[in-house]
Design a protein around this motif. Sequence first.
Motif, PDB file in Angstrom:
ATOM      1  N   ALA A  38      39.595  38.550  42.741  1.00 27.00           N
ATOM      2  CA  ALA A  38      38.978  39.118  43.939  1.00 27.00           C
ATOM      3  C   ALA A  38      38.806  38.100  45.058  1.00 27.00           C
ATOM      4  N   GLU A  39      39.338  36.883  44.864  1.00 24.65           N
ATOM      5  CA  GLU A  39      39.229  35.812  45.852  1.00 24.65           C
ATOM      6  C   GLU A  39      37.759  35.541  46.184  1.00 24.65           C
ATOM      7  N   SER A  40      36.968  35.415  45.139  1.00 24.13           N
ATOM      8  CA  SER A  40      35.549  35.128  45.280  1.00 24.13           C
ATOM      9  C   SER A  40      35.229  33.926  44.396  1.00 24.13           C
ATOM     10  N   SER A  41      33.987  33.796  43.970  1.00 20.21           N
ATOM     11  CA  SER A  41      33.597  32.705  43.080  1.00 20.21           C
ATOM     12  C   SER A  41      32.853  33.277  41.883  1.00 20.21           C
ATOM     13  N   ALA A  42      32.933  32.568  40.758  1.00 18.34           N
ATOM     14  CA  ALA A  42      32.224  33.015  39.566  1.00 18.34           C
ATOM     15  C   ALA A  42      30.718  33.049  39.832  1.00 18.34           C
ATOM     16  N   ARG A  43      30.248  32.125  40.660  1.00 11.40           N
ATOM     17  CA  ARG A  43      28.817  32.086  40.993  1.00 11.40           C
ATOM     18  C   ARG A  43      28.408  33.376  41.722  1.00 11.40           C
ATOM     19  N   HIS A  44      29.232  33.797  42.674  1.00 13.24           N
ATOM     20  CA  HIS A  44      28.908  35.015  43.427  1.00 13.24           C
ATOM     21  C   HIS A  44      28.956  36.239  42.510  1.00 13.24           C
ATOM     22  N   ILE A  45      29.951  36.296  41.632  1.00 20.33           N
ATOM     23  CA  ILE A  45      30.039  37.415  40.689  1.00 20.33           C
ATOM     24  C   ILE A  45      28.805  37.454  39.806  1.00 20.33           C
ATOM     25  N   SER A  46      28.361  36.289  39.352  1.00 20.74           N
ATOM     26  CA  SER A  46      27.164  36.221  38.519  1.00 20.74           C
ATOM     27  C   SER A  46      25.941  36.710  39.283  1.00 20.74           C
ATOM     28  N   PHE A  47      25.817  36.286  40.548  1.00 20.78           N
ATOM     29  CA  PHE A  47      24.678  36.706  41.356  1.00 20.78           C
ATOM     30  C   PHE A  47      24.689  38.223  41.590  1.00 20.78           C
ATOM     31  N   VAL A  48      25.869  38.776  41.794  1.00 17.07           N
ATOM     32  CA  VAL A  48      25.971  40.229  41.988  1.00 17.07           C
ATOM     33  C   VAL A  48      25.549  40.965  40.723  1.00 17.07           C
ATOM     34  N   GLU A  49      26.043  40.504  39.582  1.00 12.38           N
ATOM     35  CA  GLU A  49      25.752  41.193  38.330  1.00 12.38           C
ATOM     36  C   GLU A  49      24.283  41.105  37.955  1.00 12.38           C
ATOM     37  N   THR A  50      23.617  40.035  38.316  1.00 10.93           N
ATOM     38  CA  THR A  50      22.202  39.856  37.968  1.00 10.93           C
ATOM     39  C   THR A  50      21.272  40.394  39.044  1.00 10.93           C
ATOM     40  N   GLY A  51      21.835  40.869  40.162  1.00 11.13           N
ATOM     41  CA  GLY A  51      21.013  41.429  41.223  1.00 11.13           C
ATOM     42  C   GLY A  51      20.485  40.417  42.207  1.00 11.13           C
ATOM     43  N   ARG A  52      20.888  39.169  42.103  1.00  8.61           N
ATOM     44  CA  ARG A  52      20.410  38.125  43.016  1.00  8.61           C
ATOM     45  C   ARG A  52      21.129  38.185  44.357  1.00  8.61           C
ATOM     46  N   SER A  53      22.274  38.896  44.387  1.00  6.76           N
ATOM     47  CA  SER A  53      23.035  39.021  45.628  1.00  6.76           C
ATOM     48  C   SER A  53      23.531  40.458  45.754  1.00  6.76           C
ATOM     49  N   ARG A  54      23.434  41.005  46.951  1.00  9.04           N
ATOM     50  CA  ARG A  54      23.936  42.355  47.216  1.00  9.04           C
ATOM     51  C   ARG A  54      25.339  42.252  47.791  1.00  9.04           C
ATOM     52  N   PRO A  55      26.326  42.828  47.110  1.00  4.72           N
ATOM     53  CA  PRO A  55      27.699  42.714  47.611  1.00  4.72           C
ATOM     54  C   PRO A  55      27.917  43.601  48.830  1.00  4.72           C
TER      55      PRO A  55
END
Length: 275
Positions: A38-55
């Motif tokens: 997805a041309e993103s980062s594993a950190r961002h994916i982790s934050f999305v999955e845990t709710g720390r970041s809204r995609p």
Amino acid sequence: MTTAAATAGTGAEVTVGTLLRGWRERRRISQLELALRAESSARHISFVETGRSRPSQAMVLRLAEQLEVPVRERNSLLVAAGYAPSFRETPLQDPAMDALRTGMEQLLSAHEPNPALVMDGMYDVVSANRGVHLLVDGVAEHLLRPPMNAIRLTLHPEGLAPRIRNLGEWRAHLLERMRGQIAMRGSAPLRSLYEEVAVYPAPAGDRHEDGYGDGHSPAAYPFALPLRIEVNGQVLSFISTVTTFNTPMDVTVSELAMEMFLPADPETAAALRAL
């Protein structure tokens, strides 16, 4: 609750993150692999999955595409993320679908005398040509009432099953096909249909489990498993192809599939022309 939500969030709050994690685990890929796709980062994916970041809406759709999430469930992901659904679900009889219906009917007619039908995501038949009507002649009336379900019609003991000469092989093929779609789509209604048809009894004196019947063996058809079915006292052999729409932008269209049956031998082709 959607089927994806049930899979991803058993006993927990359903968020876009839990849904995405459920689809990622269903596809058996890591956060890092998804991030690279997805041309993103594993950190961002982790934050999305845990709710720390809204995609963003674009990121939700990008992740859904990389995870091969069905179009219907992409809407669920968008809603869970706080966005409006992007994909319409237009009834097939809507005037907006006129061109689509016309095209499908032309394909079905052009395939005659060979059988062909169009099914939705639950294997309910939405259109069929005269070749299919020939095959289903004589089956129990309750199986032909709308919505006529192709899987139920095929495997039901009052349907086509008693006339299928290689029922063991064809049944295994259909059930495996359904299992693959359940794994891909996570559909609870499709799983219920699978559980229903998987326990249908085989006809009494089942003669279909060994080889293909009538002295045929699997080696006789090395390129594809045929459907061997008795019609008017004659055994016809078919191989099938399934066609779906490329890059669908509508839920209804995304779940349509056209199955076309081709004669597996010259005898079947000649019989169809005569019938």
